[in-house]
Design a protein around this motif. Sequence first.
Motif, PDB file in Angstrom:
ATOM      1  N   LYS A  12      32.324   5.508  16.585  1.00  0.00           N
ATOM      2  CA  LYS A  12      32.658   6.925  16.436  1.00  0.00           C
ATOM      3  C   LYS A  12      32.973   7.244  14.972  1.00  0.00           C
ATOM      4  O   LYS A  12      32.479   8.237  14.423  1.00  0.00           O
ATOM      5  CB  LYS A  12      33.860   7.278  17.321  1.00  0.00           C
ATOM      6  CG  LYS A  12      34.328   8.706  17.181  1.00  0.00           C
ATOM      7  CD  LYS A  12      35.524   8.992  18.062  1.00  0.00           C
ATOM      8  CE  LYS A  12      35.941  10.443  17.883  1.00  0.00           C
ATOM      9  NZ  LYS A  12      37.032  10.829  18.752  1.00  0.00           N
ATOM     10  N   LYS A  13      33.766   6.398  14.306  1.00  0.00           N
ATOM     11  CA  LYS A  13      34.110   6.618  12.902  1.00  0.00           C
ATOM     12  C   LYS A  13      32.870   6.534  12.009  1.00  0.00           C
ATOM     13  O   LYS A  13      32.715   7.317  11.075  1.00  0.00           O
ATOM     14  CB  LYS A  13      35.151   5.589  12.448  1.00  0.00           C
ATOM     15  CG  LYS A  13      36.516   5.832  13.032  1.00  0.00           C
ATOM     16  CD  LYS A  13      37.477   4.745  12.619  1.00  0.00           C
ATOM     17  CE  LYS A  13      38.807   4.922  13.344  1.00  0.00           C
ATOM     18  NZ  LYS A  13      39.680   3.754  13.150  1.00  0.00           N
ATOM     19  N   ILE A  14      31.984   5.588  12.300  1.00  0.00           N
ATOM     20  CA  ILE A  14      30.742   5.446  11.537  1.00  0.00           C
ATOM     21  C   ILE A  14      29.936   6.738  11.619  1.00  0.00           C
ATOM     22  O   ILE A  14      29.460   7.257  10.610  1.00  0.00           O
ATOM     23  CB  ILE A  14      29.916   4.248  12.054  1.00  0.00           C
ATOM     24  CG1 ILE A  14      30.589   2.936  11.648  1.00  0.00           C
ATOM     25  CG2 ILE A  14      28.471   4.312  11.553  1.00  0.00           C
ATOM     26  CD1 ILE A  14      30.045   1.712  12.374  1.00  0.00           C
ATOM     27  N   LEU A  15      29.786   7.255  12.823  1.00  0.00           N
ATOM     28  CA  LEU A  15      29.002   8.475  13.013  1.00  0.00           C
ATOM     29  C   LEU A  15      29.674   9.693  12.381  1.00  0.00           C
ATOM     30  O   LEU A  15      29.005  10.564  11.828  1.00  0.00           O
ATOM     31  CB  LEU A  15      28.738   8.703  14.504  1.00  0.00           C
ATOM     32  CG  LEU A  15      27.757   7.698  15.122  1.00  0.00           C
ATOM     33  CD1 LEU A  15      27.774   7.786  16.642  1.00  0.00           C
ATOM     34  CD2 LEU A  15      26.355   7.902  14.583  1.00  0.00           C
ATOM     35  N   GLU A  16      31.000   9.757  12.435  1.00  0.00           N
ATOM     36  CA  GLU A  16      31.720  10.880  11.819  1.00  0.00           C
ATOM     37  C   GLU A  16      31.531  10.902  10.302  1.00  0.00           C
ATOM     38  O   GLU A  16      31.452  11.963   9.695  1.00  0.00           O
ATOM     39  CB  GLU A  16      33.217  10.796  12.144  1.00  0.00           C
ATOM     40  CG  GLU A  16      33.544  11.182  13.574  1.00  0.00           C
ATOM     41  CD  GLU A  16      35.009  10.919  13.929  1.00  0.00           C
ATOM     42  OE1 GLU A  16      35.728  10.231  13.152  1.00  0.00           O
ATOM     43  OE2 GLU A  16      35.427  11.379  14.995  1.00  0.00           O
ATOM     44  N   ARG A  17      31.462   9.722   9.679  1.00  0.00           N
ATOM     45  CA  ARG A  17      31.342   9.623   8.224  1.00  0.00           C
ATOM     46  C   ARG A  17      29.899   9.760   7.734  1.00  0.00           C
ATOM     47  O   ARG A  17      29.663   9.998   6.561  1.00  0.00           O
ATOM     48  CB  ARG A  17      31.908   8.291   7.736  1.00  0.00           C
ATOM     49  CG  ARG A  17      33.411   8.182   7.862  1.00  0.00           C
ATOM     50  CD  ARG A  17      33.941   6.928   7.181  1.00  0.00           C
ATOM     51  NE  ARG A  17      33.443   5.721   7.793  1.00  0.00           N
ATOM     52  CZ  ARG A  17      34.158   4.894   8.542  1.00  0.00           C
ATOM     53  NH1 ARG A  17      35.437   5.140   8.771  1.00  0.00           N
ATOM     54  NH2 ARG A  17      33.619   3.816   9.062  1.00  0.00           N
ATOM     55  N   ALA A  18      28.950   9.574   8.622  1.00  0.00           N
ATOM     56  CA  ALA A  18      27.537   9.546   8.226  1.00  0.00           C
ATOM     57  C   ALA A  18      26.960  10.948   8.046  1.00  0.00           C
ATOM     58  O   ALA A  18      27.271  11.856   8.809  1.00  0.00           O
ATOM     59  CB  ALA A  18      26.722   8.788   9.265  1.00  0.00           C
ATOM     60  N   ASP A  19      26.121  11.064   7.035  1.00  0.00           N
ATOM     61  CA  ASP A  19      25.352  12.289   6.822  1.00  0.00           C
ATOM     62  C   ASP A  19      23.860  11.963   6.845  1.00  0.00           C
ATOM     63  O   ASP A  19      23.119  12.491   7.648  1.00  0.00           O
ATOM     64  CB  ASP A  19      25.728  12.956   5.494  1.00  0.00           C
ATOM     65  CG  ASP A  19      27.121  13.549   5.529  1.00  0.00           C
ATOM     66  OD1 ASP A  19      27.451  14.227   6.510  1.00  0.00           O
ATOM     67  OD2 ASP A  19      27.880  13.318   4.569  1.00  0.00           O
ATOM     68  N   ASN A  20      23.428  11.075   5.929  1.00  0.00           N
ATOM     69  CA  ASN A  20      22.007  10.745   5.793  1.00  0.00           C
ATOM     70  C   ASN A  20      21.627   9.561   6.677  1.00  0.00           C
ATOM     71  O   ASN A  20      22.176   8.471   6.528  1.00  0.00           O
ATOM     72  CB  ASN A  20      21.674  10.402   4.341  1.00  0.00           C
ATOM     73  CG  ASN A  20      21.815  11.602   3.429  1.00  0.00           C
ATOM     74  OD1 ASN A  20      21.805  12.741   3.867  1.00  0.00           O
ATOM     75  ND2 ASN A  20      21.947  11.350   2.139  1.00  0.00           N
ATOM     76  N   VAL A  21      20.672   9.808   7.566  1.00  0.00           N
ATOM     77  CA  VAL A  21      20.178   8.767   8.467  1.00  0.00           C
ATOM     78  C   VAL A  21      18.694   8.548   8.190  1.00  0.00           C
ATOM     79  O   VAL A  21      17.866   9.416   8.480  1.00  0.00           O
ATOM     80  CB  VAL A  21      20.388   9.146   9.953  1.00  0.00           C
ATOM     81  CG1 VAL A  21      19.871   8.051  10.868  1.00  0.00           C
ATOM     82  CG2 VAL A  21      21.865   9.438  10.243  1.00  0.00           C
ATOM     83  N   ALA A  22      18.381   7.398   7.593  1.00  0.00           N
ATOM     84  CA  ALA A  22      16.981   7.028   7.365  1.00  0.00           C
ATOM     85  C   ALA A  22      16.456   6.417   8.654  1.00  0.00           C
ATOM     86  O   ALA A  22      17.055   5.480   9.186  1.00  0.00           O
ATOM     87  CB  ALA A  22      16.875   6.032   6.222  1.00  0.00           C
ATOM     88  N   VAL A  23      15.360   6.954   9.167  1.00  0.00           N
ATOM     89  CA  VAL A  23      14.811   6.488  10.440  1.00  0.00           C
ATOM     90  C   VAL A  23      13.510   5.734  10.175  1.00  0.00           C
ATOM     91  O   VAL A  23      12.474   6.332   9.881  1.00  0.00           O
ATOM     92  CB  VAL A  23      14.586   7.657  11.420  1.00  0.00           C
ATOM     93  CG1 VAL A  23      14.126   7.115  12.777  1.00  0.00           C
ATOM     94  CG2 VAL A  23      15.864   8.472  11.590  1.00  0.00           C
ATOM     95  N   VAL A  24      13.598   4.403  10.272  1.00  0.00           N
ATOM     96  CA  VAL A  24      12.450   3.539  10.028  1.00  0.00           C
ATOM     97  C   VAL A  24      11.617   3.467  11.310  1.00  0.00           C
ATOM     98  O   VAL A  24      12.133   3.130  12.375  1.00  0.00           O
ATOM     99  CB  VAL A  24      12.895   2.115   9.617  1.00  0.00           C
ATOM    100  CG1 VAL A  24      11.682   1.216   9.424  1.00  0.00           C
ATOM    101  CG2 VAL A  24      13.731   2.169   8.344  1.00  0.00           C
ATOM    102  N   GLY A  25      10.338   3.811  11.169  1.00  0.00           N
ATOM    103  CA  GLY A  25       9.463   3.830  12.338  1.00  0.00           C
ATOM    104  C   GLY A  25       9.464   5.172  13.044  1.00  0.00           C
ATOM    105  O   GLY A  25       9.032   5.275  14.187  1.00  0.00           O
ATOM    106  N   LEU A  26       9.932   6.210  12.356  1.00  0.00           N
ATOM    107  CA  LEU A  26       9.938   7.549  12.948  1.00  0.00           C
ATOM    108  C   LEU A  26       8.504   8.053  13.070  1.00  0.00           C
ATOM    109  O   LEU A  26       7.781   8.141  12.080  1.00  0.00           O
ATOM    110  CB  LEU A  26      10.765   8.512  12.091  1.00  0.00           C
ATOM    111  CG  LEU A  26      10.801   9.975  12.536  1.00  0.00           C
ATOM    112  CD1 LEU A  26      11.246  10.118  13.984  1.00  0.00           C
ATOM    113  CD2 LEU A  26      11.696  10.776  11.612  1.00  0.00           C
ATOM    114  N   SER A  27       8.104   8.362  14.289  1.00  0.00           N
ATOM    115  CA  SER A  27       6.760   8.855  14.566  1.00  0.00           C
ATOM    116  C   SER A  27       6.700  10.362  14.361  1.00  0.00           C
ATOM    117  O   SER A  27       7.679  11.069  14.612  1.00  0.00           O
ATOM    118  CB  SER A  27       6.375   8.516  16.007  1.00  0.00           C
ATOM    119  OG  SER A  27       5.127   9.102  16.331  1.00  0.00           O
ATOM    120  N   ASP A  28       5.532  10.851  13.945  1.00  0.00           N
ATOM    121  CA  ASP A  28       5.339  12.299  13.852  1.00  0.00           C
ATOM    122  C   ASP A  28       4.817  12.872  15.175  1.00  0.00           C
ATOM    123  O   ASP A  28       4.517  14.046  15.275  1.00  0.00           O
ATOM    124  CB  ASP A  28       4.417  12.659  12.693  1.00  0.00           C
ATOM    125  CG  ASP A  28       3.050  12.001  12.774  1.00  0.00           C
ATOM    126  OD1 ASP A  28       2.784  11.248  13.732  1.00  0.00           O
ATOM    127  OD2 ASP A  28       2.235  12.249  11.867  1.00  0.00           O
TER     128      ASP A  28
END
Length: 141
Positions: A12-28
């Motif tokens: 929960k704390k990790i997600l609260e502090r996070a802004d930028n999420v790089a998604v490796v393997g993100l499909s279009d």
Amino acid sequence: MTFENPAREEIKKILERADNVAVVGLSDNPERTSYMVAQAMQARGYRIIPVNPNADEILGEKSYPTLKDIPESIDIVNVFRRSEHTPPIAQEAVEAGAKVLWLQLGIANEEAAQIAESGGLTVIMDRCIKVEDAITGPLKK
């Protein structure tokens, strides 16, 4: 050593502090799980940074061929690749200065976890970031 995910309160704390999420393997492709999860996270207020060498743009964001090509800070590297492909991604995450390596539901690799942890990253494996975010708290917006 047997890997163990952080406690739910720590996630929960990790997600609260996070802004930028790089998604490796993100499909279009909107039919793919990676697209649906990233779209949901974007709607919840996270900045999604696509990592896909075969796309120029996904979900309205510029796509990068590798983590090394991203010119800004990365809080979470969220991975949608088969387990056997994750050790080099973990190494790239370390080199890119990411804070967290997150392997999606069904993806786990002890070697990748060791690489990331040795590089100072928190590691979460075999968990869906969308589900964890929904469980742990309100919208970031």
